[in-house]
Scaffold this active site. Structure first.
Site, short mmCIF file in Angstrom:
data_model
loop_
_atom_site.label_atom_id
_atom_site.label_comp_id
_atom_site.label_asym_id
_atom_site.label_seq_id
_atom_site.Cartn_x
_atom_site.Cartn_y
_atom_site.Cartn_z
N ASP A 27 0.87 -1.18 0.00
CA ASP A 27 0.00 0.00 0.00
C ASP A 27 0.90 1.22 0.00
OD1 ASP A 27 -2.26 1.81 0.39
OD2 ASP A 27 -3.34 0.03 1.09
N HIS A 100 -2.68 3.53 -4.59
CA HIS A 100 -2.17 3.03 -3.31
C HIS A 100 -0.73 2.54 -3.48
CE1 HIS A 100 -5.77 3.22 -0.79
NE2 HIS A 100 -6.47 2.86 -1.85
N GLU A 163 -9.80 2.96 -5.61
CA GLU A 163 -9.54 4.33 -5.16
C GLU A 163 -8.46 5.07 -5.96
OE1 GLU A 163 -10.74 4.70 -0.66
OE2 GLU A 163 -9.14 3.22 -0.85
N TRP A 229 -16.78 -3.92 -2.33
CA TRP A 229 -16.52 -3.35 -1.01
C TRP A 229 -17.23 -2.04 -0.77
CZ3 TRP A 229 -13.67 1.16 0.45
CH2 TRP A 229 -13.12 1.89 -0.62
N TRP A 304 -7.80 -3.87 8.33
CA TRP A 304 -6.71 -3.08 7.72
C TRP A 304 -5.76 -2.60 8.79
CZ3 TRP A 304 -6.77 -3.19 2.52
CH2 TRP A 304 -8.00 -3.48 1.90
C1 ACM Z 1 -10.54 -0.63 0.16
O1 ACM Z 1 -10.96 -0.68 1.32
N1 ACM Z 1 -9.97 0.46 -0.31
C2 ACM Z 1 -10.67 -1.75 -0.73
#
Ligand code: ACM
Length: 304
Positions: A27, A100, A163, A229, A304
């Protein structure tokens, strides 16, 4: 997370009869996969200064100079793959793209976009989250994915796609040239080109890609599985297009939300998702026909 923590997590997944562990290995904040070919990913991309303590995305309050980071060696990951397989769990690796990706771009700034005058952006302040869509990016990612596929036998490789702001793509002369050459009109179509090109490579190695639901936006890559998601709509659309789907809508399946209202809950990203709410979730969305519902492979929880 330390390897011992991941092994404990695998034990708990097995106890719950769960059969996949999706590992988010890269990330913007850190690169966690050892690459033999690109050593700067471990020297630069794996470490960052400052760690938020007792804050929620309060970047200003990070202690400035403490170095945070680390990465897993390929040997450690192979051991983890075996540990999981012995418990009937397949590990699905994820490598983030096109966004990311600051940890990779900090390591190899030549993979970032140019500014509108054709010069590199000031480093590191102006480096954006996305790779440039130049050929060198695809060469880099193909090489990384080859290393990843050597470590992880999973039939699915997660290539993210979430994103992407696509901001720099709009002015970068290399991306603009790519759009012109390929007849692409929007950033979404350029993202779709990106994902399709990566899919072709992954398919050529006998594997299939999974992407977050944003990969639907400019047109889905032919064999992609969609991980829904942002809600359930992406999953519904993908199933209707006869693509496999994994449901993980934030509202039910993100475990980095607060889990109770009790005082003393560990710091979370926000929201409130209780065990009752998560447990109530039915991964097959209402309204799909029986045929469409067959494309819903299952559900996933995210931490996460
Ligand atoms: C995500 O939570 N950006 C997949």
């Amino acid at each position: 997370m330390p390897l011992d923590f991941i092994k404990k997590l695998i034990d708990l997944l097995a106890m719950q009869k769960m059969n996949r562990l999706h590992l988010h290995l890269t990330d913007s904040q850190g690169w966690r996969f050892e690459s033999k070919k690109y050593p700067k990913l471990m020297e630069i991309g794996a470490y960052r200064k400052g760690t938020p303590l007792n804050t929620t995305y309060d970047y200003d309050s990070r202690p400035g100079d403490s170095l945070y980071g680390g990465y897993y060696t390929q040997e450690q990951l192979k051991d983890l793959v075996k540990y999981a397989a012995d418990r009937f769990i397949t590990i699905i690796p994820e490598i983030e793209m096109p966004a990311h990706s600051k940890s990779a771009l900090a390591s190899y700034p030549e993979l970032a976009c140019l500014d509108s005058t054709g010069k590199p952006f000031a480093y590191p302040e102006q480096i954006q989250d996305e790779y440039c869509t130049e050929d060198e990016t695809f060469e880099f990612l193909d090489n990384i994915l080859s290393e990843v596929m050597d470590v992880f036998p999973s039939p699915y490789i997660h290539i993210a796609g979430d994103e992407a702001s696509k901001v720099n793509w709009k002015t970068c002369p290399l991306c603009q040239k790519r759009m012109k050459e390929e007849g692409l009109k929007t950033g979404e179509e350029l993202q779709s080109y990106f994902i399709r090109r990566i899919e072709k490579f992954v398919n050529s190695k006998g594997r299939n890609i999974i992407g977050w639901d944003e990969i639907l936006e400019g047109g889905l890559a032919p064999n992609a599985t969609v991980m829904s998601w942002t809600g359930i709509e992406g999953g519904i659309t993908a199933a209707q297009q006869k693509h496999n789907v994994i449901m993980t809508p934030g509202e039910y399946c993100y475990f980095d939300h607060y889990q109770t209202n009790a005082p003393g809950e560990p710091v979370a990203i926000g929201g409130l998702t209780t065990l009752t709410k998560t447990y109530s979730y039915d991964p097959v969305p209402a309204g799909l026909t029986n045929d469409e519902a067959k494309y819903i492979l299952g559900a996933q929880g995210n931490l996460w």
